[in-house]
Design a protein around this motif. Structure first.
Motif, PDB file in Angstrom:
ATOM      1  N   GLN A 277      11.227   6.004 -11.028  1.00 35.36           N
ATOM      2  CA  GLN A 277      10.120   5.522 -10.199  1.00 35.36           C
ATOM      3  C   GLN A 277       9.342   4.410 -10.896  1.00 35.36           C
ATOM      4  O   GLN A 277       9.047   3.374 -10.298  1.00 35.36           O
ATOM      5  CB  GLN A 277       9.176   6.683  -9.865  1.00 35.36           C
ATOM      6  N   ASN A 307      11.677   4.576  -1.248  1.00 40.14           N
ATOM      7  CA  ASN A 307      10.779   3.616  -1.899  1.00 40.14           C
ATOM      8  C   ASN A 307      11.213   2.162  -1.695  1.00 40.14           C
ATOM      9  O   ASN A 307      10.724   1.271  -2.381  1.00 40.14           O
ATOM     10  CB  ASN A 307      10.710   3.901  -3.405  1.00 40.14           C
ATOM     11  N   LEU A 310       8.850  -0.960  -1.629  1.00 41.64           N
ATOM     12  CA  LEU A 310       8.281  -1.586  -2.816  1.00 41.64           C
ATOM     13  C   LEU A 310       8.944  -2.933  -3.096  1.00 41.64           C
ATOM     14  O   LEU A 310       8.266  -3.942  -3.328  1.00 41.64           O
ATOM     15  CB  LEU A 310       8.437  -0.670  -4.031  1.00 41.64           C
ATOM     16  N   ASP A 335      13.322   3.946   5.143  1.00 43.13           N
ATOM     17  CA  ASP A 335      13.784   2.754   4.418  1.00 43.13           C
ATOM     18  C   ASP A 335      14.406   1.751   5.386  1.00 43.13           C
ATOM     19  O   ASP A 335      14.124   0.548   5.325  1.00 43.13           O
ATOM     20  CB  ASP A 335      14.802   3.142   3.347  1.00 43.13           C
TER      21      ASP A 335
END
Length: 445
Positions: A277, A307, A310, A335
């Motif tokens: 992460q 994620n 990001l 996603d």
């Protein structure tokens, strides 16, 4: 070998005069036509030509007839290995040589020594590729120690050569003597990671380095720490490959953060790096400062799943990305929904290749949402949404959205649907799609 040496000594005579040149060039043409190669005064391409001992002797004989030769490729010819000495004796006749490729020639340690000794007579050499020669490992120093300071070498490739830590250290000692180097490829040498710290220290001399390939090199934490320190000095770097080094994601937050100091980066390959992460977040932050990024490979990094926004947020500030690989990233519906929104907003308008294969956790609705939103990718040429071969999932719920999307993707030429179960009706629809719409899409299902 004695015969080869005799040939070499015979040919160490003065070059032929003009009256003889026609006959000599006929010999060159005869050999190349025999090997199904095109004759050229500047390029000798004998790559994968199944040369035998007789062919190699003839090659040794004709080299003095090619004083303007700039490029020679003998790759994938087994007979070169163990017989390089008489060939290197003729390099004095090819002093304009700029490119030498000897990939997968079964080179022996003594061949590397002979090649090192011959470098002084080919001072213009810019590209040297010795990849896929496993016997080089442990003997690279016999080459590197012969390269003089200021040598104009710009590309050095030693992919999969079984290099050792000692080879890495000898290479490190070379780097400050070849400061014009632009491409260094050390990939698939699993034991060289132990010497990365030494190599990284010397990279500071290569201010013009554009390509650094460390794929599958067994990189260690101390090496990454040293590499992170010299990153700001590599301002010309355009391609960085750290893939298949699992320690990248475990210990390299500082390294990935410092990529922001490489504004000319066009390709970043981090496939199978065990990104976590925090390291993924560091990469996303650095991507904000990479305006020229064209290729990004994050495949086989599970932390991307859930994620993806990001990195997409960072990339959405620019519209230059051409290739995005997210294979086996544990992507989920949100996603793909985020990706579809970014596509509709336009910042990925130049995307040409998109790999979403092996993401098993996306629902039918997730795929449907994605296909409904990718119509803006007008330059997309390759799309891979394959599943693992054992999956055998039905695609009935989103197949219609896929067909509708294909109509909006005018440049698409390759579509991979492996692992999905298509009914006979769906197969027929795909097979007739090209005919009905005058398209030439290769569809693999």
């Amino acid at each position: 070998m004695n015969n080869f040496k005799a040939e070499a000594q015979t040919m160490k005579q003065a070059p032929p005069d003009a009256a003889e040149s026609t006959v000599f060039h006929w010999r060159v043409k005869q050999l190349l036509e025999k090997l199904n190669k095109q004759p050229s005064d500047k390029v000798l391409d004998l790559n994968n030509s199944a040369m035998n001992t007789t062919d190699l002797k003839e090659l040794i004989a004709i080299l003095p007839l090619l004083p303007d030769l700039e490029e020679m490729d003998l790759s994938w010819n087994d007979f070169v290995g163990g017989a390089l000495q008489p060939l290197t004796h003729q390099f004095s006749h090819t002093q304009k040589l700029k490119v030498l490729r000897l990939n997968n020639c079964r080179l022996m340690p003594k061949d590397v020594t002979f090649l090192g000794e011959a470098l002084e007579v080919i001072p213009c050499l810019e590209i040297l590729d010795l990849s896929w020669n496993n016997n080089i490992g442990g003997n690279l120093s016999s080459l590197t120690q012969k390269i003089p300071k200021g040598y104009n070498l710009k590309t050095l490739k030693v992919t999969d050569c079984s290099l050792t830590m000692e080879d890495g250290n000898s290479l490190a000692q070379l780097l400050n003597r070849i400061q014009n180097l632009e491409e260094l490829d050390l990939s698939i040498n699993k034991n060289i990671g132990h010497s990365l710290k030494s190599i990284a220290r010397e990279l500071k001399y290569l201010s013009g380095l554009k390509v650094l390939n460390l794929h599958m090199c067994g990189l260690k934490q101390d090496g990454f720490q040293c590499l992170a320190q010299i990153i700001p000095l590599l301002s010309s770097l355009q391609e960085l490959d750290l893939s298949s080094n699992k320690s990248v994601g475990l210990s390299s937050d500082n390294l990935l953060t410092r990529l922001r100091f490489l504004p000319k980066l066009k390709s970043v390959l981090l496939s199978n790096c065990s990104l976590q992460q925090n390291s993924f977040a560091s990469l996303a932050e650095a991507a904000l400062h990479l305006p020229e990024l064209k290729i990004l490979d994050l495949s086989w990094n599970k932390c991307v799943g859930g994620n993806l926004k990001l990195i997409l947020k960072a990339l959405s500030l620019e519209a230059e990305l051409q290739e995005l690989r997210l294979s086996s990233c544990s992507l989920v519906d949100k996603d793909l929904a985020c990706l579809a929104l970014v596509v509709q907003d336009g910042p990925l308008a130049k995307l040409q290749k998109l790999d979403l294969s092996y993401n098993q956790h996306i629902s039918d609705q997730g795929w449907a949402t994605f296909y409904q939103g990718i119509g803006a990718l007008e330059q997309l040429s390759e799309l891979d949404v394959s599943l693992r071969p054992v999956s055998h999932c039905d695609c009935e719920e989103w197949f219609g959205q896929l067909l509708a999307a294909l109509l909006k993707l005018p440049m698409l030429s390759d579509l991979d649907l492996q692992g999905w179960v298509l009914s006979k009706r769906q197969q027929k629809q795909l097979e007739s799609f090209n005919w009905d719409n005058e398209r030439k899409i290769r569809i693999d299902f």
